[in-house]
Design a protein around this motif. Sequence first.
Motif, PDB file in Angstrom:
ATOM      1  N   CYS A 435      39.791 103.908  43.714  1.00 23.22           N
ATOM      2  CA  CYS A 435      39.637 104.347  45.098  1.00 23.22           C
ATOM      3  C   CYS A 435      38.441 105.291  45.191  1.00 23.22           C
ATOM      4  CB  CYS A 435      40.904 105.038  45.575  1.00 23.22           C
ATOM      5  SG  CYS A 435      40.776 105.754  47.241  1.00 23.22           S
ATOM      6  N   ALA A 436      37.568 105.067  46.177  1.00 20.69           N
ATOM      7  CA  ALA A 436      36.376 105.891  46.324  1.00 20.69           C
ATOM      8  C   ALA A 436      36.710 107.296  46.790  1.00 20.69           C
ATOM      9  CB  ALA A 436      35.409 105.242  47.313  1.00 20.69           C
ATOM     10  N   PRO A 441      43.337 104.392  40.305  1.00 22.74           N
ATOM     11  CA  PRO A 441      43.003 103.015  39.926  1.00 22.74           C
ATOM     12  C   PRO A 441      43.381 102.022  41.024  1.00 22.74           C
ATOM     13  CG  PRO A 441      44.089 104.144  38.107  1.00 22.74           C
ATOM     14  CD  PRO A 441      44.211 105.044  39.304  1.00 22.74           C
ATOM     15  N   ALA A 442      42.496 101.069  41.281  1.00 21.43           N
ATOM     16  CA  ALA A 442      42.749 100.038  42.287  1.00 21.43           C
ATOM     17  C   ALA A 442      43.635  98.953  41.686  1.00 21.43           C
ATOM     18  CB  ALA A 442      41.436  99.446  42.783  1.00 21.43           C
ATOM     19  N   ARG A 443      44.804  98.734  42.303  1.00 20.10           N
ATOM     20  CA  ARG A 443      45.789  97.785  41.784  1.00 20.10           C
ATOM     21  C   ARG A 443      46.052  96.666  42.774  1.00 20.10           C
ATOM     22  NH1 ARG A 443      46.979  98.295  36.328  1.00 20.10           N
ATOM     23  NH2 ARG A 443      46.843 100.507  35.751  1.00 20.10           N
ATOM     24  N   CYS A 444      46.470  95.514  42.211  1.00 17.58           N
ATOM     25  CA  CYS A 444      46.802  94.350  43.022  1.00 17.58           C
ATOM     26  C   CYS A 444      48.089  94.620  43.794  1.00 17.58           C
ATOM     27  CB  CYS A 444      46.945  93.133  42.122  1.00 17.58           C
ATOM     28  SG  CYS A 444      47.535  91.647  42.957  1.00 17.58           S
ATOM     29  N   ASP A 445      48.151  94.205  45.071  1.00 19.93           N
ATOM     30  CA  ASP A 445      49.357  94.404  45.878  1.00 19.93           C
ATOM     31  C   ASP A 445      50.503  93.521  45.411  1.00 19.93           C
ATOM     32  OD1 ASP A 445      47.946  96.219  47.417  1.00 19.93           O
ATOM     33  OD2 ASP A 445      47.294  94.704  48.870  1.00 19.93           O
ATOM     34  N   THR A 446      50.208  92.440  44.710  1.00 18.80           N
ATOM     35  CA  THR A 446      51.245  91.490  44.299  1.00 18.80           C
ATOM     36  C   THR A 446      51.863  91.834  42.951  1.00 18.80           C
ATOM     37  OG1 THR A 446      50.109  89.741  45.541  1.00 18.80           O
ATOM     38  CG2 THR A 446      51.751  89.050  43.904  1.00 18.80           C
ATOM     39  N   CYS A 447      51.015  91.995  41.924  1.00 19.95           N
ATOM     40  CA  CYS A 447      51.534  92.212  40.569  1.00 19.95           C
ATOM     41  C   CYS A 447      51.167  93.562  39.978  1.00 19.95           C
ATOM     42  CB  CYS A 447      51.040  91.104  39.642  1.00 19.95           C
ATOM     43  SG  CYS A 447      49.260  91.185  39.288  1.00 19.95           S
ATOM     44  N   GLN A 448      50.452  94.384  40.711  1.00 18.46           N
ATOM     45  CA  GLN A 448      50.017  95.703  40.256  1.00 18.46           C
ATOM     46  C   GLN A 448      49.035  95.638  39.096  1.00 18.46           C
ATOM     47  OE1 GLN A 448      50.816  98.524  41.997  1.00 18.46           O
ATOM     48  NE2 GLN A 448      51.655  96.960  43.363  1.00 18.46           N
ATOM     49  N   ARG A 481      37.819 101.929  50.649  1.00 19.08           N
ATOM     50  CA  ARG A 481      36.608 101.657  49.879  1.00 19.08           C
ATOM     51  C   ARG A 481      36.888 101.897  48.390  1.00 19.08           C
ATOM     52  NH1 ARG A 481      31.181 103.980  52.362  1.00 19.08           N
ATOM     53  NH2 ARG A 481      30.461 102.409  50.846  1.00 19.08           N
ATOM     54  N   ILE A 482      36.153 101.163  47.569  1.00 20.01           N
ATOM     55  CA  ILE A 482      36.367 101.242  46.129  1.00 20.01           C
ATOM     56  C   ILE A 482      35.067 101.604  45.431  1.00 20.01           C
ATOM     57  CG2 ILE A 482      38.325  99.658  46.016  1.00 20.01           C
ATOM     58  CD1 ILE A 482      36.404  97.426  45.367  1.00 20.01           C
ATOM     59  N   ARG A 483      35.193 102.085  44.202  1.00 21.24           N
ATOM     60  CA  ARG A 483      34.039 102.432  43.388  1.00 21.24           C
ATOM     61  C   ARG A 483      34.245 101.855  41.988  1.00 21.24           C
ATOM     62  NH1 ARG A 483      34.393 106.670  39.875  1.00 21.24           N
ATOM     63  NH2 ARG A 483      32.223 107.261  40.236  1.00 21.24           N
TER      64      ARG A 483
END
Length: 712
Positions: A435-436, A441-448, A481-483
């Motif tokens: 996450c910016a 950490p940016a994780r998948c909404d389905t399986c993390q 937004r992501i980095r």
Amino acid sequence: MNPQPDPDEGVLFDVPRAGVTAASKETTKQKRPKKRRPAEDLPVARVVVDTPLPHLDRLFDYQVPDTMAEAAVPGCRVRVPFNGQLLAGFLMERAAESEFQGRLAYLHDVVSSEAVLTPEIADLARAVADRYAGTLNDVLRLAIPPRHARVEKEKAAKKAESEGEEEEAAPDSIAEPAESAETSRPPEPGPWADYPAGPSFLEAVHDGGAPRAVWSALPGSQRADAIAVATATALAAQRGAVIVVPDGRDVTLVDTALTECLGAGRHAALTADLGPAERYRRWLSVLRGEVRAVVGTRAAMFAPVRDLGLVVLWDDGDDVHCDPHAPYPHARTVLSIRAHRAGAAALIGGFTRTTEATQLIESGWAHPLTADRETLRRRAPRVRAAGDDSELARDEAARSARLPSLALRIAREAAQSGPVLIQVPRRGYVTSLACASCRAPARCDTCQGPLALRSAHAMPYCRWCGRISGEWRCTGCGHGRIRANVVGARRTAEELGRAFPSLTVRTSGRDEVLTEVGDRPALIVSTPGAEPVAAGGYAAALLLDGWALLGRADLRASEEALRRWCNAAALVRPADAGGQVVVLAEAGLPATQALIRWDPGWFASRELAERRELGFPPAVAMASVTGEAAHVHELLNGISLPESAELLGPVPITTGPEADRPEGERVERALLRVPRSATLTLTAALKAAASARSARKDDHLAQIRVDPLHVV
């Protein structure tokens, strides 16, 4: 100890009775085989049957029919009736009688009379199976390649032809031919002259001794020449050699050096990319004694070399030396066992020294083989850390910047005189996102699973399930937004291309591995293990993202980081020729200091002492049991552990797709720790527990690994 006895006619298969006419009955009667008779000499064959079940890991006795008496030789491939079906196997030995009191079944047929399983490899396979709590059949599957009938026939025809020529020439020859100078006189020490104990090691090999050394190789490209000289020394003593290296590029390098040193046709190179026919052809040439030296990747550790006098293992810290198939043997352990049993010399080498090799030195099994410090300083490049005190005073961002001014300055200066190597720990583009805003950490909404990017214009995707996360939002702060967290080799190449627009930027990694590059100025971005060799050596090397290697949740993280750094730095020119290396890591860390001083032996000894205090491998022996929770608990409850054993866990596996299984199918892992002296006791207990479960026909067996690579 034997399968249920079958009738003398062999295995009978039931035929449906409906629709069977008198004519078909007569035909069946005519095709019924004649009554078999046992062979007159040694009528009992002891066979290891090709079955993966641990409780069947023993020899089974069969009757040898008189029609197969000559073809059924020890070591040949056979097919036998077993539990109502025909299974492949190896005939281990012939005997006069059997301890089994019932009627023995006959061998169904001899697949090939070629004795592909030699007594030495059979004994070695049994020792490896016992060491790793595996079965003999699993080890033989790794040791002996699949049969290629056409190759066997052509090799047999060539052998018969050569024997006929020898018989015709025999009457004209009275005196015995004198040995050539190449086969009786050892070569000059060559590269070994740079090591104080090098010439004495070669002398012991040539005298038929069994010296065992842990070799810390000097930086540069002479390792292949040194291995070739050691091999030529063993061949001069009329003994064989087995050389195991990590990958095909190393095989090619050593293969070329052996050809130059020995001449053509005196060794065989075994790699997986040869194809089944050519690989089996070369393997047969080793089996039949046509060549006595073998170089290859992991599977070559079982090559049936005659009169073995030397085993060589290069870069024993590389993970590829551990076989991914059961029982997961490591080449270092297999070659150590083989050298000990055969009375052969052993040479375990690399630019660094592993803690396992240090354990061999401290136990007295092997001795260090190193160069003096003056020679080392003359051959090694100058190594600097980007975050040392002098650079911090000059550039405050030197500790946090991915490419600080020191790295950019050295790359710009070195690129004027030759290629520059940039080592990046991760392949791909952007392998980790965050996450910016809150840096979570940016994780998948389905399986993390973790999110990543494939290119500058691609949408984030999950590295576990592959789903596109185009509308991702942070679950913690709601930011959208992501980095980039971890930048891969392709993204690094893009950044360097913008920073150095006048230079050619090339990448070497999983998709395309470069073998070598020229001496013209260029930037070579490579992942660890894929670094190409530069003509004349690299002018400089930048070792980026040291934190990504050192910060891994792995017991071997620091050791592996130093190994990858040294392998890359060894390709750089010496300091006297202007070679420089910049490592982007904390200057005060032991691994960084070991690289700066080029003293991997000091680091390995320090690491081993710390692990001994904490009870970690290789100071102790460990085994892991992994599987679904119920099966792990059941196997652990059935183990009769030695008194010195300590059980750690079991605990759920919390990373990877296995962590997202339903509650009843969660994967767990338990660790068993014993002193090294109790290793065989532990493996025997694990084998007995696995055999008990197998005998109960439990199909859900937990995975057992002795000396697992990843402990934490």
